[in-house]
Write a protein that holds these residues in place. Structure first.
Motif, PDB file in Angstrom:
ATOM      1  N   LEU A 133      38.935  56.697  37.046  1.00 58.26           N
ATOM      2  CA  LEU A 133      39.459  57.416  35.884  1.00 58.26           C
ATOM      3  C   LEU A 133      40.910  57.045  35.608  1.00 58.26           C
ATOM      4  CD1 LEU A 133      37.919  60.972  36.496  1.00 58.26           C
ATOM      5  CD2 LEU A 133      37.198  59.250  34.827  1.00 58.26           C
ATOM      6  N   GLY A 134      41.673  56.800  36.672  1.00 52.58           N
ATOM      7  CA  GLY A 134      43.057  56.388  36.483  1.00 52.58           C
ATOM      8  C   GLY A 134      43.166  55.043  35.791  1.00 52.58           C
ATOM      9  N   CYS A 135      42.288  54.110  36.163  1.00 50.00           N
ATOM     10  CA  CYS A 135      42.286  52.792  35.521  1.00 50.00           C
ATOM     11  C   CYS A 135      41.919  52.897  34.041  1.00 50.00           C
ATOM     12  CB  CYS A 135      41.304  51.871  36.242  1.00 50.00           C
ATOM     13  SG  CYS A 135      41.852  51.332  37.873  1.00 50.00           S
ATOM     14  N   ILE A 136      40.921  53.743  33.749  1.00 48.44           N
ATOM     15  CA  ILE A 136      40.521  53.920  32.350  1.00 48.44           C
ATOM     16  C   ILE A 136      41.667  54.500  31.530  1.00 48.44           C
ATOM     17  CG2 ILE A 136      38.975  55.190  30.821  1.00 48.44           C
ATOM     18  CD1 ILE A 136      36.832  54.995  33.010  1.00 48.44           C
ATOM     19  N   ALA A 137      42.319  55.518  32.090  1.00 42.80           N
ATOM     20  CA  ALA A 137      43.440  56.131  31.372  1.00 42.80           C
ATOM     21  C   ALA A 137      44.589  55.151  31.199  1.00 42.80           C
ATOM     22  CB  ALA A 137      43.914  57.383  32.126  1.00 42.80           C
ATOM     23  N   ALA A 138      44.849  54.323  32.231  1.00 42.68           N
ATOM     24  CA  ALA A 138      45.937  53.336  32.141  1.00 42.68           C
ATOM     25  C   ALA A 138      45.635  52.285  31.084  1.00 42.68           C
ATOM     26  CB  ALA A 138      46.162  52.692  33.506  1.00 42.68           C
ATOM     27  N   VAL A 139      44.376  51.830  31.011  1.00 40.59           N
ATOM     28  CA  VAL A 139      43.989  50.825  30.011  1.00 40.59           C
ATOM     29  C   VAL A 139      44.142  51.384  28.602  1.00 40.59           C
ATOM     30  CG1 VAL A 139      42.049  49.497  29.105  1.00 40.59           C
ATOM     31  CG2 VAL A 139      42.448  49.589  31.570  1.00 40.59           C
TER      32      VAL A 139
ATOM     33  N   LEU B   2      49.718  60.011  26.243  1.00 43.03           N
ATOM     34  CA  LEU B   2      48.372  59.968  26.803  1.00 43.03           C
ATOM     35  C   LEU B   2      48.401  60.108  28.328  1.00 43.03           C
ATOM     36  CD1 LEU B   2      45.354  59.620  26.399  1.00 43.03           C
ATOM     37  CD2 LEU B   2      45.672  57.136  26.501  1.00 43.03           C
ATOM     38  N   VAL B   3      49.363  59.444  28.980  1.00 40.29           N
ATOM     39  CA  VAL B   3      49.477  59.550  30.430  1.00 40.29           C
ATOM     40  C   VAL B   3      49.760  60.995  30.836  1.00 40.29           C
ATOM     41  CG1 VAL B   3      50.922  58.930  32.405  1.00 40.29           C
ATOM     42  CG2 VAL B   3      50.147  57.157  30.829  1.00 40.29           C
ATOM     43  N   GLY B   4      50.701  61.665  30.111  1.00 44.22           N
ATOM     44  CA  GLY B   4      51.025  63.048  30.441  1.00 44.22           C
ATOM     45  C   GLY B   4      49.857  63.989  30.240  1.00 44.22           C
ATOM     46  N   ILE B   5      49.130  63.797  29.122  1.00 41.87           N
ATOM     47  CA  ILE B   5      47.976  64.669  28.839  1.00 41.87           C
ATOM     48  C   ILE B   5      46.880  64.470  29.882  1.00 41.87           C
ATOM     49  CG2 ILE B   5      46.119  65.120  27.195  1.00 41.87           C
ATOM     50  CD1 ILE B   5      48.074  64.502  24.946  1.00 41.87           C
ATOM     51  N   SER B   6      46.590  63.216  30.214  1.00 45.14           N
ATOM     52  CA  SER B   6      45.523  62.948  31.186  1.00 45.14           C
ATOM     53  C   SER B   6      45.873  63.502  32.565  1.00 45.14           C
ATOM     54  CB  SER B   6      45.257  61.446  31.277  1.00 45.14           C
ATOM     55  OG  SER B   6      46.412  60.752  31.734  1.00 45.14           O
TER      56      SER B   6
ATOM     57  N   VAL C 141      47.725  55.939  40.143  1.00 50.73           N
ATOM     58  CA  VAL C 141      47.237  54.822  39.329  1.00 50.73           C
ATOM     59  C   VAL C 141      47.750  54.936  37.890  1.00 50.73           C
ATOM     60  CG1 VAL C 141      45.168  53.743  38.360  1.00 50.73           C
ATOM     61  CG2 VAL C 141      45.211  54.422  40.764  1.00 50.73           C
ATOM     62  N   VAL C 142      47.710  56.146  37.334  1.00 50.85           N
ATOM     63  CA  VAL C 142      48.092  56.323  35.939  1.00 50.85           C
ATOM     64  C   VAL C 142      49.572  56.039  35.725  1.00 50.85           C
ATOM     65  CG1 VAL C 142      48.359  58.042  34.110  1.00 50.85           C
ATOM     66  CG2 VAL C 142      46.229  57.888  35.365  1.00 50.85           C
TER      67      VAL C 142
ATOM     68  N   ARG D  21      50.292  46.445  34.203  1.00 48.33           N
ATOM     69  CA  ARG D  21      49.339  46.011  33.181  1.00 48.33           C
ATOM     70  C   ARG D  21      47.928  46.299  33.666  1.00 48.33           C
ATOM     71  NH1 ARG D  21      52.555  41.491  33.513  1.00 48.33           N
ATOM     72  NH2 ARG D  21      50.831  40.323  34.462  1.00 48.33           N
ATOM     73  N   ALA D  22      46.986  46.378  32.735  1.00 50.30           N
ATOM     74  CA  ALA D  22      45.620  46.781  33.056  1.00 50.30           C
ATOM     75  C   ALA D  22      45.011  45.911  34.132  1.00 50.30           C
ATOM     76  CB  ALA D  22      44.752  46.741  31.789  1.00 50.30           C
ATOM     77  N   GLU D  23      45.175  44.596  34.036  1.00 48.86           N
ATOM     78  CA  GLU D  23      44.549  43.716  35.025  1.00 48.86           C
ATOM     79  C   GLU D  23      45.184  43.885  36.403  1.00 48.86           C
ATOM     80  OE1 GLU D  23      47.660  41.449  32.648  1.00 48.86           O
ATOM     81  OE2 GLU D  23      45.932  42.735  32.265  1.00 48.86           O
ATOM     82  N   GLN D  24      46.496  44.168  36.452  1.00 48.67           N
ATOM     83  CA  GLN D  24      47.146  44.408  37.735  1.00 48.67           C
ATOM     84  C   GLN D  24      46.693  45.729  38.337  1.00 48.67           C
ATOM     85  OE1 GLN D  24      51.236  44.029  36.468  1.00 48.67           O
ATOM     86  NE2 GLN D  24      51.393  41.965  37.320  1.00 48.67           N
ATOM     87  N   VAL D  25      46.494  46.721  37.517  1.00 48.13           N
ATOM     88  CA  VAL D  25      45.998  48.001  37.997  1.00 48.13           C
ATOM     89  C   VAL D  25      44.637  47.815  38.659  1.00 48.13           C
ATOM     90  CG1 VAL D  25      45.192  50.276  37.300  1.00 48.13           C
ATOM     91  CG2 VAL D  25      47.292  49.351  36.331  1.00 48.13           C
ATOM     92  N   MET D  26      43.757  47.085  38.029  1.00 48.61           N
ATOM     93  CA  MET D  26      42.434  46.850  38.589  1.00 48.61           C
ATOM     94  C   MET D  26      42.523  46.087  39.902  1.00 48.61           C
ATOM     95  SD  MET D  26      40.289  48.304  36.552  1.00 48.61           S
ATOM     96  CE  MET D  26      38.756  47.502  37.049  1.00 48.61           C
TER      97      MET D  26
END
Length: 419
Positions: free
Chosen positions: A111-117, A130-134, A169-170, A175-180
């Motif tokens: 879920l953290g990766c999805i929110a970060a993307v 969005l990060v704060g709300i999630s 994670v969030v 960047r998205a690819e680095q998070v993954m």
């Protein structure tokens, strides 16, 4: 609805009643059993410590061996942290924390990766919003779930790990690819640490919480039986004899009163353990908790019986002497019945009540009632003291009957073998 009754062999009852020193021998046997149990527990603590050391050495190879270090790099520290955090004394506790940590990490990371993307795609101020709300929504929801009793008992650790992983994670800002990539590496190292914990805990001299709970329940039955015997012997002692012996009759019984939290903890760990030995899947651990509740109610009555011995106004020894043999017969019956229940649980044999037992237990109650009629000529305070003592004995008989019902039901649910 028929009552479940406790089979009493008359010969055993008479034999026990004719031995004035049985309670002393039972006390000595109990002391020997406790010492043996402590010795075994101390050895298990040594073995557990050795197992933790072995697990730490194995997980440290991720740093010490170059090929392994090249694969995981600095993320190897997550494997070491996993071993330190997860490894518990009981195998069920280790498995419980490991599964909770795995589920919390996977859900929180995903879920953290999805929110970060999504946040990276929005960009700008919307990213932070969005990060704060999630974080608020998932953090508040997971925290609320930890306050629900049914979830808190079994999944509290997993909820905490979910909050930690999701937030890290969030807010990573990568960047998205680095998070993954980071999530994949850390999940892999956590999985390595979990695997080492499970291998060492479950396959190398495992300490099963189920065995601990099973033996503990049988031991508490023995403790209550010896406490009842001790109270009887002390009640009919002279004042000088009481001072010489001391009052240890309820020491083990009081330990039963404080066993609720330990029983619940062991039952929770036992539910996570795999099929092993005599305990399969869906074993009725809740029934053990019910038996424990009945034992604590019985222990409360025994402690109340002990208070009769401490009352400042007691009948004289000459007045209590006619009650000695009837009370000894009652207490020997109760002690034998509790030991039979202990054998049923310990050896996992079905406890079967006999049709002739209910009249005998009723006769015991009638006998106790007749005892109160014999004290009518006593002074008021003395009469009240004797009636209280006999009433509590009657209460103990009733609670032993209820305990027999629970043990018989346990035998049916757990499919104990026939006698």
């Amino acid at each position: 609805m028929g009552s479940v009754v406790i089979p009493i062999q008359e010969s055993k009852r008479d034999d026990v009643a004719s031995e004035p020193k049985k309670s002393f021998r039972s006390y000595v046997a109990s002391v020997g059993f406790v010492r043996e149990g402590r010795s075994k527990y101390d050895m298990r603590k040594v073995i557990h410590s050795i197992k933790v050391g072995i697990a730490l050495v194995l997980v440290s190879l991720l740093y010490l061996v170059d090929p392994l270090y090249n694969e995981v790099g600095k993320n190897a520290m997550w494997a070491i942290m996993t071993v330190v955090v997860l490894f518990e004394f009981f195998a069920g506790a280790t498995l419980s924390k490991g599964i909770n940590r795995g589920i919390g990490t996977i859900l929180g990371g995903a879920l953290g990766c999805i929110a970060a993307v999504l946040a990276q795609q929005i960009g700008g101020v919307g990213n932070s919003v969005l990060v704060g709300i999630s974080i608020f929504i998932f953090g508040a929801a997971a925290t609320y779930s930890r306050l629900i009793p049914s979830i808190k008992i079994r999944y509290d650790y997993g909820s905490m790990i979910f909050i930690l992983t999701f937030t890290l994670v969030v807010v990573s800002g990568l960047r998205a690819e680095q998070v993954m990539d980071v999530a994949r590496q850390r999940l892999a190292t956590i999985g390595m640490g979990f695997g080492i914990c499970i291998f060492t805990s479950l396959l190398v001299f495992p300490n099963w919480a189920s065995d601990e709970l099973h033996v503990s329940m049988a031991t508490k039955l023995e403790h209550v039986a010896s406490s009842i015997e001790g109270c009887l012997e002390e009640y009919f002692m002279s004042g000088s004899d009481k001072e010489k012996q001391g009052s240890n009759s309820c020491k083990n019984c009081k330990s039963v009163l404080h066993s609720k939290s330990k029983d619940e903890m062991l039952a929770n760990f036992a539910r996570w353990e795999p099929w092993h030995g005599k305990f399969g899947f869906s074993y009725p651990w809740n029934k053990y908790l019910q038996i424990g509740e009945n034992l604590r109610e019985l222990a409360v009555t025994v402690v109340s019986l002990r208070s009769c011995l401490e009352s400042p106004r007691q009948p004289t020894k000459d007045l209590r002497e006619p009650m000695r043999e009837p009370c000894r017969a009652v207490v020997s019956t109760l002690s034998w019945a509790l030991n039979e229940l202990r054998e049923s649980i310990m050896k996992m044999k079905k406890f079967q009540g006999g049709p002739e037992v209910l009249p005998k237990l009723k006769a015991v109650r009638v006998e106790l009632t007749l005892l109160t009629a014999q004290v009518g000529a006593l002074q008021k305070d003395e009469e009240l003291a004797v009636v209280s003592f006999v009433f509590l004995l009657t209460e103990i008989v009733e609670k032993v009957e209820e305990l027999g019902k629970e043990v018989e039901e346990l035998g049916k649910l757990a499919r104990f073998r026939a006698l």
